[in-house]
Design a protein around this motif. Structure first.
Motif, PDB file in Angstrom:
ATOM      1  N   GLU A  56      15.094  56.433 -10.581  1.00  0.00           N
ATOM      2  CA  GLU A  56      16.128  56.538 -11.638  1.00  0.00           C
ATOM      3  C   GLU A  56      16.238  57.653 -12.527  1.00  0.00           C
TER       4      GLU A  56
ATOM      5  N   ALA B  90      18.209  60.441 -11.157  1.00  0.00           N
ATOM      6  CA  ALA B  90      19.697  60.207 -11.701  1.00  0.00           C
ATOM      7  C   ALA B  90      19.828  60.466 -13.080  1.00  0.00           C
TER       8      ALA B  90
ATOM      9  N   TYR C  94      27.430  56.021 -16.916  1.00  0.00           N
ATOM     10  CA  TYR C  94      26.665  54.870 -16.289  1.00  0.00           C
ATOM     11  C   TYR C  94      27.613  53.795 -16.249  1.00  0.00           C
TER      12      TYR C  94
ATOM     13  N   ALA D 112      29.947  54.393 -13.182  1.00  0.00           N
ATOM     14  CA  ALA D 112      29.444  54.488 -12.028  1.00  0.00           C
ATOM     15  C   ALA D 112      29.231  52.947 -11.561  1.00  0.00           C
TER      16      ALA D 112
ATOM     17  N   HIS E  57      30.918  51.102  -8.418  1.00  0.00           N
ATOM     18  CA  HIS E  57      30.148  50.162  -7.478  1.00  0.00           C
ATOM     19  C   HIS E  57      30.804  49.015  -7.096  1.00  0.00           C
TER      20      HIS E  57
ATOM     21  N   TYR F  99      22.477  51.977  -7.496  1.00  0.00           N
ATOM     22  CA  TYR F  99      21.707  53.347  -7.874  1.00  0.00           C
ATOM     23  C   TYR F  99      22.338  54.359  -7.084  1.00  0.00           C
TER      24      TYR F  99
ATOM     25  N   ARG G 206      25.641  55.193  -8.695  1.00  0.00           N
ATOM     26  CA  ARG G 206      25.307  56.282  -9.781  1.00  0.00           C
ATOM     27  C   ARG G 206      24.979  57.785  -9.367  1.00  0.00           C
TER      28      ARG G 206
ATOM     29  N   PHE H 138      26.972  61.004 -10.487  1.00  0.00           N
ATOM     30  CA  PHE H 138      26.277  62.257 -11.283  1.00  0.00           C
ATOM     31  C   PHE H 138      26.012  63.370 -10.513  1.00  0.00           C
TER      32      PHE H 138
END
Length: 160
Positions: free
Chosen positions: A28, A31, A81, A84, A88, A101, A104, A108
């Protein structure tokens, strides 16, 4: 690979770079670093246009830059965020099997890889101003970003 080399490689094949980033494991902090790097570059890209506006409209540049900094570095990451996560969820409904993840990272990285065009857009906005040139560069950035994002999201959400 250095980030700049990955950016160049993304213009040749976004899915290969995305696969390599996903294979590095779920981190994370990576990201967050990618989204914050994009947000800082997006803030820097606004500076020529802000300076132009301050000069033409006799406004305080500091106030304009403060607002742009707040929007770009504090609020924009939160919006990204959320975007994203929504992407998803949409991919899940359409049969995607990736993780939040991965979604994201896809968004990003797509944003960071498109920063050369974001910077070009900022320069055109600052030196030329509104008009066809700015519209063309903005459209080019949007097309390239969407190409990267959809390719990366497909790579992130496809079944293994």
């Amino acid at each position: 690979m250095p980030v700049t080399a990955d950016i160049v490689a993304t213009y040749r094949g976004p899915r290969r770079v995305m696969r390599r980033l996903l294979d590095m494991g779920q981190r994370e902090d990576r990201a967050l670093a990618l989204v914050m790097a994009f947000c800082v570059i997006a803030f820097v890209a606004q500076m020529p246009a802000l300076a132009r506006r301050a000069h033409l409209e006799q406004l305080e540049l500091d106030m304009l830059m403060g607002g742009a900094l707040l929007g770009s570095v504090i609020i924009l990451p939160l919006v990204l965020y959320t975007l994203a996560l929504l992407s998803h969820w949409v991919a899940r409904v359409l049969g995607g099997r990736g993780t939040a993840y991965a979604a994201r990272l896809a968004l990003f990285w797509s944003l960071l890889a498109s920063t050369p065009l974001v910077l070009l857009n900022g320069l055109v906005a600052g030196f030329i101003g509104p008009g066809p040139a700015l519209s063309i560069v903005g459209l080019l950035w949007m097309v390239v970003f969407l190409w990267f994002w959809l390719s990366n999201l497909y790579q992130a959400e496809r079944p293994e």
